[in-house]
Design a protein around this motif. Structure first.
Motif, short mmCIF file in Angstrom:
data_model
loop_
_atom_site.label_atom_id
_atom_site.label_comp_id
_atom_site.label_asym_id
_atom_site.label_seq_id
_atom_site.Cartn_x
_atom_site.Cartn_y
_atom_site.Cartn_z
N LYS A 203 0.94 -1.42 -0.17
CA LYS A 203 -0.39 0.37 0.19
C LYS A 203 1.31 1.52 -0.37
CE LYS A 203 -3.51 1.96 2.47
NZ LYS A 203 -4.29 1.94 3.88
N SER A 204 0.87 2.05 -0.67
CA SER A 204 1.74 3.38 -0.83
C SER A 204 0.74 4.47 -1.52
CB SER A 204 2.43 3.02 -2.27
OG SER A 204 3.37 4.31 -2.20
N ILE A 205 0.21 5.66 -0.19
CA ILE A 205 -0.50 6.79 -0.76
C ILE A 205 0.40 7.88 -0.34
CG2 ILE A 205 -2.52 7.95 -0.35
CD1 ILE A 205 -3.75 4.97 0.55
N GLY A 206 0.49 9.06 -1.18
CA GLY A 206 0.92 10.74 -1.64
C GLY A 206 1.56 10.54 -2.18
N LEU A 207 1.96 12.10 -2.54
CA LEU A 207 3.14 12.90 -3.81
C LEU A 207 4.26 11.85 -3.93
CD1 LEU A 207 2.34 16.29 -2.49
CD2 LEU A 207 0.94 14.64 -3.92
N THR A 208 4.41 11.45 -4.88
CA THR A 208 5.40 10.99 -4.92
C THR A 208 6.90 12.52 -5.80
OG1 THR A 208 4.68 11.34 -8.19
CG2 THR A 208 4.94 8.99 -7.02
N ASN A 209 6.17 13.50 -5.96
CA ASN A 209 7.71 14.05 -6.18
C ASN A 209 7.50 16.04 -4.99
OD1 ASN A 209 9.24 12.80 -8.26
ND2 ASN A 209 7.47 13.14 -9.65
N GLY A 210 7.03 15.29 -4.22
CA GLY A 210 6.16 16.23 -3.49
C GLY A 210 4.96 17.71 -4.05
N LEU A 211 5.43 18.04 -3.75
CA LEU A 211 4.52 20.15 -4.43
C LEU A 211 5.50 20.96 -4.40
CD1 LEU A 211 1.67 21.05 -5.10
CD2 LEU A 211 1.36 22.06 -3.00
N SER A 212 5.15 21.18 -5.94
CA SER A 212 6.35 22.83 -6.77
C SER A 212 5.22 23.37 -8.05
CB SER A 212 7.61 21.86 -7.67
OG SER A 212 6.59 21.88 -8.88
N PHE A 213 5.34 25.03 -6.56
CA PHE A 213 5.10 26.18 -7.88
C PHE A 213 5.86 27.13 -7.70
CE2 PHE A 213 3.76 26.24 -3.35
CZ PHE A 213 3.25 26.90 -3.35
N GLY A 214 5.95 28.05 -8.28
CA GLY A 214 6.15 29.39 -8.17
C GLY A 214 5.46 30.77 -8.29
N THR B 220 6.74 -13.94 9.04
CA THR B 220 5.92 -12.29 7.95
C THR B 220 6.85 -11.71 8.48
OG1 THR B 220 4.20 -13.37 9.46
CG2 THR B 220 4.21 -11.47 8.87
N ASP B 221 6.77 -10.88 7.06
CA ASP B 221 8.41 -9.72 6.98
C ASP B 221 6.98 -8.69 7.07
OD1 ASP B 221 10.00 -11.08 7.20
OD2 ASP B 221 9.86 -11.64 5.44
N SER B 222 7.40 -7.27 7.92
CA SER B 222 5.92 -6.22 7.81
C SER B 222 7.67 -4.61 7.14
CB SER B 222 5.60 -5.77 8.56
OG SER B 222 4.69 -5.27 8.78
N LEU B 223 7.20 -3.90 6.50
CA LEU B 223 7.62 -2.91 6.13
C LEU B 223 6.76 -1.64 5.92
CD1 LEU B 223 10.87 -1.64 5.73
CD2 LEU B 223 10.74 -2.19 3.29
N ASP B 224 7.72 -0.73 7.13
CA ASP B 224 6.33 1.10 7.18
C ASP B 224 7.76 2.12 6.90
OD1 ASP B 224 3.80 -0.48 7.81
OD2 ASP B 224 4.08 0.67 9.10
N GLN B 225 7.78 2.42 5.41
CA GLN B 225 8.09 3.43 4.56
C GLN B 225 7.96 5.18 4.38
OE1 GLN B 225 11.16 1.22 2.27
NE2 GLN B 225 12.64 3.23 2.18
N HIS B 226 8.65 6.24 4.77
CA HIS B 226 8.61 7.31 4.01
C HIS B 226 9.74 7.79 4.62
CE1 HIS B 226 6.47 7.70 8.19
NE2 HIS B 226 6.91 9.65 7.70
N SER B 227 9.55 9.23 4.08
CA SER B 227 10.43 10.54 4.18
C SER B 227 10.13 11.56 3.62
CB SER B 227 11.44 10.00 3.75
OG SER B 227 11.62 9.64 1.79
N PHE C 147 4.61 17.03 2.49
CA PHE C 147 5.43 17.60 2.61
C PHE C 147 6.51 16.52 3.06
CE2 PHE C 147 3.65 21.08 3.71
CZ PHE C 147 4.23 22.06 3.35
N ARG C 148 6.06 15.19 2.34
CA ARG C 148 6.76 14.10 2.62
C ARG C 148 6.55 12.83 1.48
NH1 ARG C 148 2.87 13.10 6.92
NH2 ARG C 148 1.23 12.05 6.24
N THR C 149 6.76 11.58 1.47
CA THR C 149 6.73 11.26 0.14
C THR C 149 6.11 10.27 0.39
OG1 THR C 149 8.85 9.47 1.51
CG2 THR C 149 9.38 11.02 -0.66
N PRO C 150 4.83 8.95 -0.88
CA PRO C 150 4.38 8.33 -0.21
C PRO C 150 5.22 7.78 0.50
CG PRO C 150 4.78 8.25 -2.72
CD PRO C 150 5.42 9.46 -2.24
N LEU C 151 3.70 7.18 1.71
CA LEU C 151 3.80 6.19 2.77
C LEU C 151 3.68 4.77 2.31
CD1 LEU C 151 3.97 5.09 6.81
CD2 LEU C 151 0.96 5.68 5.88
#
Length: 596
Positions: free
Chosen positions: A357-368, A530-537, A552-556
């Protein structure tokens, strides 16, 4: 009239003196089943085993019991050795009660008394009671507490009956004495007179050889000792030998008994020497000639018999007396049977489950944003949606008034996969013979050979295999169970680190020894992983803000992998009847000994 009154009083007093059974119960404690009989006072009990019928008989003397307590107790649902317990009045003795305990197999029991109650302890499998601590008898009588004998090899009479006691006296080795106690204080009295004194006191009949009267007289001082111990002592002092015929004890001197035995052996040898010889040909079907001939030689008549083998017809020719020929026939019928053949079926079940399961912004939010420049012409906005590959929702805008270069992609991914692999190797082998079955799967990978001075670089391919190997050595026990020595190894391919790299290998091995009933299934091993991994940055602190932290974070990312491996083994004798295993043997009853 007085006689009648006395008789009535006697009957009433006897009825009042009878013990009354208050409760009959059956319980199991670990590997021991207990039949508990509670009374209002001490009760007398006799126990004996009927091995032919697989029963234990428990007799209670001079007791009263309510009819509802004589109900049958069905114990077949319990996992122990007992099947059914029935109570009834003993035929010919209206004041005695008998309990018959039906068994699945012949096992041992211990009878004891605890606080006005009789407790019959029955082992649920043979061997629960240590041989060095179980009373070595099939029948015993007691009043009070029955203890477990610590002596090994102790000869114990089956009951306090005269015949059983004198039968015990004729045996060699240490004995347990249970006769009525007597006292003897004599001086210089002939041995026959001593023997007659003990016979008169104890009630058995005795025949004394004339040679015993020639023995020197004895002087004895024995106080309050069992009569059978006194008799055994006199026999040892005077070197006497006893033979039993019902309740008659035949006494002889050791020299006379030895001479008679020697004459008997000479007579048998003379008879065998004069007995005519016959020749018999035995066809051997399954046993090897060398092995069965070696066994038979020990049962032939010395110096008169001959034994030859014929490899062409797989036969044995025996020349001997009729009795020896019959003995050889029984040996061959017992041993010349089919070797048990065992079908061994293994079932290896592998199950795996993957969830991502992966939910979130892949490249963040960019604007000017340009607060002073000219307002540009709108260029956009744009919107995108993708359901192939990595599902995502995105929006982008080049210029919208003062807003410049707005771009974001929101990833919404959830995947689930389940798989199951069942491997079922089967193999047939003979008893005590190892069998191996192997299944292989091969793949190849590319190996780049560097260029040399004599030639350009070359690409070759190497093979790698994943094997499933099962090695089993079965051994069939006499009661039809199967002992197996098992070695199982299974390897499989994993993912490739790169296209030209060899695949990763997964291996599982098991080595064990198990005992299984014929046709039963046993689980010899299992593995659950059983292997379980939760990762985000993301940006510290800001990625954890409520509501807007996802900007302000990568997909969970949440990844869960589950793997399960279970191994089943089922052995089965496929020629059970031909190999000599009858229904009685398959039902776990030991085969009876054959007299040769």
């Amino acid at each position: 009239m007085k006689t009648g009154i006395i008789l009535i009083i006697l009957i009433v007093s006897l009825s009042l003196s009878a013990q009354e059974i208050k409760n009959v119960n059956f319980v199991q404690e670990g590997e021991v089943s207990k039949l508990i009989i509670e009374a209002d006072k001490d009760i007398f009990a006799e126990r004996f085993h009927v091995t032919e019928d697989k029963q234990i008989i428990l007799d209670l003397k001079n007791v009263k019991i309510s009819p509802k307590l004589l109900r049958g107790i069905d114990t077949s649902e319990f996992p122990g050795s007992t099947v059914f317990i029935s109570g009834y009045k003993k035929p010919g003795a209206p004041n005695d009660i008998r309990f018959a305990i039906q068994l699945r197999d012949n096992v041992r029991s211990i009878l004891e008394n605890k606080n006005n109650s009789i407790v019959l302890n029955i082992e649920n499998r043979f061997g629960v009671f240590a041989q060095s601590k179980i009373r070595n008898s099939e029948s015993s009588s007691l009043k009070g507490t029955q203890t477990i004998e610590d002596s090994v090899g102790l000869n114990i009479p089956k009951s306090n009956n005269i015949e059983d006691i004198i039968s015990n006296l004729t045996m060699s080795g240490p004995k347990k004495y249970i006769g009525k106690k007597i006292s003897i204080n004599v001086k210089e009295i002939p041995v026959p007179d001593l023997l007659n004194m003990i016979a008169d006191t104890s009630g058995f009949n005795i025949i004394i050889d004339q040679e015993i009267s020639k023995l020197p007289p004895l002087s004895l001082t024995l106080t309050n000792v069992p009569w059978d111990q006194a008799l055994d002592t006199i026999m040892n002092l005077s070197k006497l030998v006893a033979d039993k015929n019902a309740n008659i004890l035949i006494m002889k001197t050791l020299s006379q008994a030895s001479k008679e035995k020697e004459d008997e052996l000479k007579s048998i040898a003379l008879k065998e020497g004069l007995e005519p010889l016959v020749t018999r040909v035995f066809l051997i079907n399954y046993a090897t000639l060398a092995e069965i001939s070696k066994i038979i030689k020990d049962y032939l008549t010395p110096n008169r018999s001959t034994l030859q083998t014929d490899d062409r017809t797989n036969s044995i020719i025996v020349k001997d007396t009729i009795d020896s020929i019959e003995r050889v026939k029984k040996i061959i019928e017992t041993l010349d049977t089919q070797t048990p053949q065992i079908l061994i079926e293994a079932k290896i079940v592998e199950a795996n489950e993957n969830y991502t399961k992966s939910i979130g912004l892949t490249n963040g939010l960019s604007f000017g944003y340009d607060p002073v420049g000219l307002v540009g012409q709108p260029s956009g906005p744009g919107f995108s949606f993708s359901s192939i590959g990595t599902p995502a929702i995105g929006a982008q805008i080049a210029v919208y008034k003062r807003l410049l270069g707005l771009d974001f992609r929101l990833q919404l991914l959830e995947s689930e996969s389940k798989g199951r692999i069942i491997s079922t190797p089967r193999v047939v082998t003979q008893n005590k013979k190892a069998a191996t079955i192997t299944s292989s799967q091969q793949t190849s990978f590319r190996v780049q050979q560097p260029a040399t001075a004599t030639g350009p670089a070359l690409a070759t391919f190497e093979n790698v295999s994943a094997d499933l190997t099962l090695t089993v050595t079965p051994q069939v026990t006499n009661d039809g169970a199967i002992s197996m020595q098992i070695s199982l190894s299974k390897s499989s391919f994993g993912t490739r680190p790169s296209e030209d790299a060899p695949p990763n290998m997964n291996s599982r091995n098991i080595n064990t020894n198990v005992l299984v009933d014929n046709g039963s299934t046993i689980v010899i091993g299992g593995l659950y992983q059983t292997d379980s991994l939760d990762q985000h940055s993301g940006i510290p602190f800001m990625k954890d803000l409520p509501l807007i932290g996802w900007l302000f974070r990568t997909p969970l990312s949440n990844v869960t992998n589950k793997n399960e491996l279970v191994i089943f083994m089922t052995p089965r004798i496929i020629n059970q009847e031909e190999a000599g295993f009858s229904e009685r043997q398959a039902g776990k009853t030991s085969s009876s000994d054959q007299t040769l």
